[in-house]
Design a protein around this motif. Structure first.
Motif: not given
Length: 142
Positions: A46-67
């Motif tokens: 998981l990767t996370a980014y935060a905008a101070g203490d106002s909010g956040f977003i998390t991302v899962a970076i997944q393999p795109a096997s065929l490509r």
């Protein structure tokens, strides 16, 4: 709109993440939340980014096997009620889109409830489109 979006530590993100969990009906669990975030952020699941203490977003970076590439999947997006309608969610989403593009990802995906009109309008304004011809399937294990 926040200008400083950073990759937070688990300890920094945990209180806001627990607030997000409570928003969806989960009981706050500060120690476990911190440990869970530490495990997933340090392992790279998981990767996370935060905008101070106002909010956040998390991302899962997944393999795109065929490509032989990657695809980014937004897992969580939360902005505290007091910070909503001020551009925080849009800034977090744009940040992830830029990071994914810079990393050479094929796409950025997300999912939300079909009745979440505000979120759907925001996502649509940034270019996200519904995927047709696919079904989301789950097998509940517990």
């Amino acid at each position: 709109m926040p200008s400083d979006i950073v990759r937070p530590t688990a300890a920094h993100l945990a209180p806001l993440f627990d607030e997000y969990r409570a928003h969806y009906g989960e009981a706050p669990f500060p120690a476990r939340t911190t440990a869970w975030l530490e495990e997933h952020l340090t392992s790279g699941r998981l990767t996370a980014y935060a905008a101070g203490d106002s909010g956040f977003i998390t991302v899962a970076i997944q393999p795109a096997s065929l490509r032989l590439a990657t695809a980014w999947m937004i897992r969580d997006l939360y902005v505290r009620p007091a910070g909503r309608r001020r551009g925080t969610a849009r800034a977090l989403l744009r940040h992830v889109i830029v990071e994914a593009r810079t990393a050479g990802a094929l796409r950025v995906s997300l999912q939300t409830e079909t009745d979440n009109a505000g979120a759907l309008a925001l996502y649509g304004s940034l270019g996200f489109r519904p995927v047709t011809g696919l079904e989301l399937l789950n097998l509940t294990l517990s």
